[in-house]
Scaffold this motif. Structure first.
Motif, mmCIF file in Angstrom:
data_model
loop_
_atom_site.group_PDB
_atom_site.id
_atom_site.type_symbol
_atom_site.label_atom_id
_atom_site.label_comp_id
_atom_site.label_asym_id
_atom_site.label_seq_id
_atom_site.Cartn_x
_atom_site.Cartn_y
_atom_site.Cartn_z
ATOM 1 N N ILE A 39 2.358 -27.523 6.589
ATOM 2 C CA ILE A 39 2.430 -26.702 5.378
ATOM 3 C C ILE A 39 1.777 -27.422 4.201
ATOM 4 C CG2 ILE A 39 3.975 -25.495 3.791
ATOM 5 C CD1 ILE A 39 3.876 -24.335 6.598
ATOM 6 N N ASP A 40 2.051 -28.711 4.093
ATOM 7 C CA ASP A 40 1.452 -29.503 3.011
ATOM 8 C C ASP A 40 1.376 -30.947 3.464
ATOM 9 O OD1 ASP A 40 0.357 -30.238 0.611
ATOM 10 O OD2 ASP A 40 1.869 -29.235 -0.612
ATOM 11 N N ASN A 41 0.276 -31.592 3.095
ATOM 12 C CA ASN A 41 0.035 -32.979 3.486
ATOM 13 C C ASN A 41 -0.621 -33.672 2.302
ATOM 14 O OD1 ASN A 41 -0.463 -35.381 4.771
ATOM 15 N ND2 ASN A 41 -2.014 -34.574 6.180
ATOM 16 N N ALA A 42 0.134 -34.536 1.622
ATOM 17 C CA ALA A 42 -0.371 -35.115 0.376
ATOM 18 C C ALA A 42 -0.048 -36.601 0.303
ATOM 19 C CB ALA A 42 0.234 -34.387 -0.823
ATOM 20 N N ILE A 43 -0.911 -37.314 -0.411
ATOM 21 C CA ILE A 43 -0.716 -38.733 -0.705
ATOM 22 C C ILE A 43 -0.470 -38.871 -2.208
ATOM 23 C CG2 ILE A 43 -1.710 -41.038 -0.627
ATOM 24 C CD1 ILE A 43 -1.192 -39.906 2.118
ATOM 25 N N TYR A 44 0.571 -39.623 -2.549
ATOM 26 C CA TYR A 44 0.927 -39.833 -3.957
ATOM 27 C C TYR A 44 0.845 -41.321 -4.280
ATOM 28 C CZ TYR A 44 2.838 -35.110 -3.544
ATOM 29 O OH TYR A 44 2.982 -33.769 -3.341
ATOM 30 N N ASP A 46 1.657 -43.831 -7.737
ATOM 31 C CA ASP A 46 2.170 -43.934 -9.110
ATOM 32 C C ASP A 46 2.697 -42.577 -9.613
ATOM 33 O OD1 ASP A 46 2.842 -45.359 -11.395
ATOM 34 O OD2 ASP A 46 0.968 -44.832 -12.400
ATOM 35 N N GLY A 47 3.326 -41.834 -8.715
ATOM 36 C CA GLY A 47 3.942 -40.567 -9.089
ATOM 37 C C GLY A 47 2.975 -39.404 -9.215
ATOM 38 N N LYS A 48 1.710 -39.595 -8.809
ATOM 39 C CA LYS A 48 0.714 -38.528 -8.942
ATOM 40 C C LYS A 48 0.048 -38.261 -7.600
ATOM 41 C CE LYS A 48 -0.299 -39.712 -13.756
ATOM 42 N NZ LYS A 48 -1.356 -40.127 -14.720
ATOM 43 N N ARG A 49 -0.317 -37.023 -7.403
ATOM 44 C CA ARG A 49 -0.983 -36.614 -6.171
ATOM 45 C C ARG A 49 -2.435 -37.055 -6.240
ATOM 46 N NH1 ARG A 49 0.534 -31.148 -3.172
ATOM 47 N NH2 ARG A 49 -0.932 -31.157 -1.424
ATOM 48 N N VAL A 50 -2.857 -37.882 -5.271
ATOM 49 C CA VAL A 50 -4.211 -38.426 -5.325
ATOM 50 C C VAL A 50 -5.084 -37.983 -4.155
ATOM 51 C CG1 VAL A 50 -3.496 -40.454 -6.644
ATOM 52 C CG2 VAL A 50 -3.450 -40.550 -4.135
ATOM 53 N N ASP A 51 -4.497 -37.424 -3.099
ATOM 54 C CA ASP A 51 -5.316 -37.035 -1.958
ATOM 55 C C ASP A 51 -4.579 -35.987 -1.137
ATOM 56 O OD1 ASP A 51 -7.403 -36.885 -0.228
ATOM 57 O OD2 ASP A 51 -7.109 -38.860 0.692
ATOM 58 N N ASP A 52 -5.374 -35.155 -0.441
ATOM 59 C CA ASP A 52 -4.847 -34.138 0.475
ATOM 60 C C ASP A 52 -5.528 -34.319 1.823
ATOM 61 O OD1 ASP A 52 -3.182 -32.339 -1.356
ATOM 62 O OD2 ASP A 52 -5.099 -32.436 -2.421
ATOM 63 N N PRO A 53 -5.036 -35.230 2.650
ATOM 64 C CA PRO A 53 -5.669 -35.489 3.948
ATOM 65 C C PRO A 53 -5.708 -34.221 4.806
ATOM 66 C CG PRO A 53 -4.056 -37.182 3.414
ATOM 67 C CD PRO A 53 -3.870 -36.089 2.422
ATOM 68 N N SER A 54 -6.747 -34.122 5.604
ATOM 69 C CA SER A 54 -6.929 -32.934 6.434
ATOM 70 C C SER A 54 -6.152 -32.988 7.735
ATOM 71 C CB SER A 54 -8.422 -32.750 6.750
ATOM 72 O OG SER A 54 -8.926 -33.909 7.415
ATOM 73 N N SER A 55 -5.653 -34.167 8.092
ATOM 74 C CA SER A 55 -4.911 -34.306 9.344
ATOM 75 C C SER A 55 -3.843 -35.373 9.184
ATOM 76 C CB SER A 55 -5.849 -34.661 10.499
ATOM 77 O OG SER A 55 -6.392 -35.961 10.301
ATOM 78 N N LEU A 56 -2.947 -35.445 10.153
ATOM 79 C CA LEU A 56 -1.908 -36.466 10.124
ATOM 80 C C LEU A 56 -2.515 -37.861 10.295
ATOM 81 C CD1 LEU A 56 0.802 -34.702 12.343
ATOM 82 C CD2 LEU A 56 0.618 -34.729 9.858
ATOM 83 N N ASP A 68 0.849 -49.241 -2.229
ATOM 84 C CA ASP A 68 1.973 -48.634 -2.963
ATOM 85 C C ASP A 68 1.839 -47.104 -3.044
ATOM 86 O OD1 ASP A 68 3.007 -51.183 -3.443
ATOM 87 O OD2 ASP A 68 1.784 -51.401 -5.256
ATOM 88 N N SER A 69 1.333 -46.494 -2.001
ATOM 89 C CA SER A 69 1.193 -45.035 -1.984
ATOM 90 C C SER A 69 2.315 -44.424 -1.135
ATOM 91 C CB SER A 69 -0.168 -44.623 -1.431
ATOM 92 O OG SER A 69 -0.349 -45.129 -0.119
#
Length: 374
Positions: A39-44, A46-56, A68-69
């Protein structure tokens, strides 16, 4: 990492041998509408969304690249092989993966090394059918990742993610903060359920005192839902208390501990309300049984009274029939018109017959009157 028991090698691999527990999975035969597994796959960071990887696999690689992500991955009804792949990428414990596959787990929190596996039971009230729908949620919490596996529509984790993304200070506190937000969402979702059950109980009370004969079935059905709700909520308090007790060991700061205590307070309130609902339903069932018994006794008393009254009427009719039978008998005998009958040609025969009929009637009337038949 050891190969997980019962897992295949991928989507195109050979069919796997089912784990023994798989046959107990109530989801095995369900045909849910298709939805993307991730449904959603995101890397954060410092409290902010920095990437949306396309796969696990990409999410796992990005975690290595970004210090520190935090990876937050949301899955909905994943396939077994997808969970197996997830376990390989994030080094998840086989027992936790097996629980996630089988489903129908009780709410619990199991720790495997530095990974925490949490099972939650979300609930929502369906007002149109007046029922409580339960949804199972599995949460894998590691040092730098949170993986959620939903098996139902509830809870709405997208709303939780938006809330956390709008509060970078809270999200900056890492996986434990995400777990807190999920716990908070699940517990807050219990409030409409409590309100719906309260409304149902009030309606049932009105039905009971209104003499509705179908109320017993509704009480029985609602009692089952309350028991199921109690099973979903009761372990939460002990679970959250355990999180608070181990806060220092796992680096949970004071602010997050305060939030967890607030969630625990709400969970205790829900647990107490649910316990009171169960007791109320037991009392309602007892009152309904008493009222039904009372109504049956009143009906029996009414029928008995009617029977007694009917018996009294029968006695009166029988008494008057007996009284009238005496003159009828005398008149019938002397109405046969035979020439040779006693007192037929006697001058006082008629007055004697009338007197005899009157005396017999008077005697019978006196006897029946003394015996309260008249």
């Amino acid at each position: 990492m050891a190969r997980l028991k019962g897992f295949g090698r991928g989507n195109g691999g050979a069919a796997r041998e089912a784990a023994p527990e798989y046959s107990m999975d109530p989801r095995a035969g369900e045909q849910a509408p298709y939805q993307p597994t991730v449904i959603d796959n995101a890397i954060y960071q410092d409290g902010k969304r920095v990437d949306d990887p396309s796969s696990l696999a990409d999410a796992f690689e990005r975690l290595k690249e970004l210090p520190d992500s935090l990876a937050w991955i949301g899955l909905y009804r994943p396939k077994d092989w997808e969970l197996a792949k997830l376990a390989e990428e994030f080094q998840l414990h086989p027992l936790a993966i097996e629980d996630a596959i089988v489903g129908s787990q009780r709410p619990k929190a199991d720790r495997y090394g530095d990974m925490l596996f949490v099972v939650l039971r979300a609930a929502r009230y369906l007002d149109d059918v007046e029922e409580v729908a339960f949804g199972e949620l599995h949460v894998f919490v590691g040092s730098n990742f949170v993986i959620t596996v939903r098996h139902a529509e509830a809870p709405d984790l997208q709303a939780v993610r938006k809330r956390m993304e709008s509060d970078p200070d809270l999200l900056r506190q890492g996986p434990q903060a995400v777990l807190y937000a999920i716990l908070d969402a699940v517990v807050d979702g219990y409030a409409p359920v409590v309100a719906g059950l309260q409304k149902d109980i009030e309606e049932i009370e009105a039905q009971v005192f209104g003499g509705d004969p179908s109320v017993s079935r509704r009480v029985y059905e609602l009692s089952g839902e309350v028991i199921e709700f109690q099973r979903a909520t009761t372990p939460l308090v002990r679970m959250i208390d355990g999180f608070i007790a181990g806060a220092a060991k796992y680096g949970v700061n004071d602010e997050l501990q305060s939030y967890l205590r607030d969630v625990a307070d709400h969970a205790i309130t829900v647990m107490e309300r649910v316990a009171s609902f169960r007791q109320m339903l037991q009392d309602i069932l007892l009152v309904n049984s008493t009222l039904v018994t009372q109504a049956q006794n009143e009906e029996i008393a009414r029928m008995t009274q009617a029977s007694i009254q009917q018996g009294e009427e029968v006695k009166k009719i029988s008494a008057w029939a007996a009284i009238l039978f005496a003159p009828t008998l005398v008149g019938t005998i002397y109405g046969m018109n035979f020439d040779f009958m006693p007192e037929t040609h006697w001058v006082l025969g008629y007055p004697f017959a009338m007197l005899l009929m009157g005396v017999v009637c008077l005697v019978l009337y006196t006897v029946f009157k003394r015996r309260d038949w008249l």
